[in-house]
Write a protein that holds these residues in place. Structure first.
Motif, PDB file in Angstrom:
ATOM      1  N   ALA A 108      47.402  -3.900  61.894  1.00 63.28           N
ATOM      2  CA  ALA A 108      46.355  -3.596  62.875  1.00 63.28           C
ATOM      3  C   ALA A 108      45.351  -2.609  62.294  1.00 63.28           C
ATOM      4  CB  ALA A 108      46.978  -3.031  64.150  1.00 63.28           C
ATOM      5  N   ARG A 109      45.843  -1.617  61.567  1.00 62.52           N
ATOM      6  CA  ARG A 109      44.954  -0.643  60.937  1.00 62.52           C
ATOM      7  C   ARG A 109      44.084  -1.316  59.877  1.00 62.52           C
ATOM      8  NH1 ARG A 109      48.017   3.904  58.282  1.00 62.52           N
ATOM      9  NH2 ARG A 109      45.946   4.858  58.224  1.00 62.52           N
ATOM     10  N   ARG A 110      44.697  -2.197  59.098  1.00 63.28           N
ATOM     11  CA  ARG A 110      43.930  -2.903  58.065  1.00 63.28           C
ATOM     12  C   ARG A 110      42.838  -3.768  58.682  1.00 63.28           C
ATOM     13  NH1 ARG A 110      47.550  -4.969  53.027  1.00 63.28           N
ATOM     14  NH2 ARG A 110      49.026  -3.236  52.864  1.00 63.28           N
ATOM     15  N   MET A 111      43.208  -4.544  59.705  1.00 64.73           N
ATOM     16  CA  MET A 111      42.242  -5.451  60.314  1.00 64.73           C
ATOM     17  C   MET A 111      41.126  -4.689  61.015  1.00 64.73           C
ATOM     18  SD  MET A 111      43.326  -8.313  59.300  1.00 64.73           S
ATOM     19  CE  MET A 111      42.285  -9.440  60.215  1.00 64.73           C
ATOM     20  N   SER A 112      41.439  -3.515  61.550  1.00 62.87           N
ATOM     21  CA  SER A 112      40.420  -2.691  62.196  1.00 62.87           C
ATOM     22  C   SER A 112      39.348  -2.280  61.194  1.00 62.87           C
ATOM     23  CB  SER A 112      41.074  -1.452  62.820  1.00 62.87           C
ATOM     24  OG  SER A 112      40.101  -0.609  63.407  1.00 62.87           O
ATOM     25  N   ALA A 119      33.719  -7.835  57.637  1.00 66.22           N
ATOM     26  CA  ALA A 119      34.326  -8.856  56.779  1.00 66.22           C
ATOM     27  C   ALA A 119      34.691 -10.075  57.624  1.00 66.22           C
ATOM     28  CB  ALA A 119      35.576  -8.297  56.101  1.00 66.22           C
ATOM     29  N   GLU A 120      34.675 -11.246  57.018  1.00 70.78           N
ATOM     30  CA  GLU A 120      35.015 -12.484  57.714  1.00 70.78           C
ATOM     31  C   GLU A 120      36.535 -12.637  57.745  1.00 70.78           C
ATOM     32  OE1 GLU A 120      33.235 -14.622  59.333  1.00 70.78           O
ATOM     33  OE2 GLU A 120      31.294 -13.672  58.940  1.00 70.78           O
ATOM     34  N   CYS A 121      37.163 -12.058  58.773  1.00 68.46           N
ATOM     35  CA  CYS A 121      38.628 -12.058  58.846  1.00 68.46           C
ATOM     36  C   CYS A 121      39.194 -13.471  58.963  1.00 68.46           C
ATOM     37  CB  CYS A 121      39.089 -11.200  60.024  1.00 68.46           C
ATOM     38  SG  CYS A 121      38.652  -9.448  59.845  1.00 68.46           S
ATOM     39  N   ARG A 122      38.499 -14.343  59.682  1.00 71.18           N
ATOM     40  CA  ARG A 122      38.988 -15.718  59.827  1.00 71.18           C
ATOM     41  C   ARG A 122      39.014 -16.417  58.481  1.00 71.18           C
ATOM     42  NH1 ARG A 122      36.337 -19.442  64.375  1.00 71.18           N
ATOM     43  NH2 ARG A 122      37.252 -17.726  65.588  1.00 71.18           N
ATOM     44  N   GLN A 123      37.993 -16.174  57.671  1.00 72.51           N
ATOM     45  CA  GLN A 123      37.946 -16.787  56.349  1.00 72.51           C
ATOM     46  C   GLN A 123      39.089 -16.281  55.472  1.00 72.51           C
ATOM     47  OE1 GLN A 123      34.180 -16.333  54.352  1.00 72.51           O
ATOM     48  NE2 GLN A 123      34.990 -16.989  52.373  1.00 72.51           N
ATOM     49  N   LEU A 124      39.438 -14.993  55.617  1.00 74.15           N
ATOM     50  CA  LEU A 124      40.533 -14.430  54.828  1.00 74.15           C
ATOM     51  C   LEU A 124      41.841 -15.159  55.106  1.00 74.15           C
ATOM     52  CD1 LEU A 124      39.883 -10.587  55.108  1.00 74.15           C
ATOM     53  CD2 LEU A 124      39.439 -12.080  53.160  1.00 74.15           C
ATOM     54  N   MET A 125      42.058 -15.535  56.358  1.00 73.26           N
ATOM     55  CA  MET A 125      43.285 -16.240  56.720  1.00 73.26           C
ATOM     56  C   MET A 125      43.400 -17.563  55.980  1.00 73.26           C
ATOM     57  SD  MET A 125      45.110 -14.492  58.858  1.00 73.26           S
ATOM     58  CE  MET A 125      44.951 -13.076  59.959  1.00 73.26           C
ATOM     59  N   HIS A 126      42.271 -18.224  55.796  1.00 72.10           N
ATOM     60  CA  HIS A 126      42.295 -19.563  55.214  1.00 72.10           C
ATOM     61  C   HIS A 126      42.193 -19.554  53.696  1.00 72.10           C
ATOM     62  CE1 HIS A 126      42.291 -21.654  59.059  1.00 72.10           C
ATOM     63  NE2 HIS A 126      41.416 -20.765  59.489  1.00 72.10           N
TER      64      HIS A 126
END
Length: 215
Positions: A108-112, A119-126
């Motif tokens: 949670a801290r990292r994603m915050s 940053a494009e968090c959704r892109q990181l997942m893929h």
């Protein structure tokens, strides 16, 4: 220039550092100071020049993404891929969910910080062969499936069970990061105990108590 609080003294370090050392230092600094932390602050922790960091990772944004990108539960909690063992299932599941809670607080801290940096968090997942959340569900489902084969829990849809459990731990971690306290008012230990009590009673074998459980 303000050094990261995790280092109280400036220790001499070799000029050659590994990618892992760079990412560990960057992670500490980004979590403490946010995405605006200067590259010089990170470099100071490693006794190298800022240019050396950027030569290795490209830009500060690239370094931040590499340091903060989502991890998997299995990479942080080895027993998730090997268990359950011979100990009472209640004890193992309590330990497991406690570790998962710690993991999600860190994530949670990292994603915050990543969201703060746009940053494009959704892109990181893929960027992974299998997005970390899906791999986490599958890995935990495998843990329960192995428990079922040993007669410790009854056979159900363990992917659904894993989704429910991980959501029940992930949600409070995200809210705790926002609110500064657990949303239910429980300690992590008490909250995990309630989850374990609920899930093991739901997975009783033929109406009997789950093997090794005191519930």
């Amino acid at each position: 220039m303000v050094p990261c609080g995790c280092w109280t003294t400036c220790l001499a370090r070799p000029q050659t550092v590994s990618d892992e050392q760079i990412l560990e230092a960057a992670l500490r600094c980004f979590l403490e100071h946010g995405p605006s932390v200067a590259t010089e602050v990170i470099a100071q922790q490693l006794n190298v020049s800022p240019q050396a960091l950027l030569k290795r990772f490209g830009t500060k944004q690239d370094l931040m993404v590499a340091a903060l990108k989502p991890q998997t539960l299995a990479s942080s909690i080895p027993q998730l891929s090997t268990g359950p063992d011979e100990r009472p299932l209640e004890i193992q599941l309590t330990e497991l969910l406690t570790d998962v809670a710690v993991f999600f607080v860190e994530m949670a801290r990292r994603m915050s910080v990543l969201r703060w940096s746009h940053a494009e968090c959704r892109q990181l997942m893929h960027e992974h062969d299998e997005p970390p959340p899906l791999l986490d569900i599958r890995t935990l489902a495998g843990w329960f499936d192995r428990a079922s084969h040993r007669g410790l829990v009854r056979q159900v849809d363990f992917h659904a069970v894993s989704m429910m459990l991980l959501s029940a731990v992930h949600g409070p971690a995200m809210l705790t990061d926002l609110l500064g306290k657990h949303p239910t008012g429980h300690s992590t230990a008490d909250y995990v105990r309630i989850l374990v009590d609920t899930i093991l009673n739901g997975l009783e074998v033929h109406g009997d108590k789950v093997a090794g459980s005191k519930i």
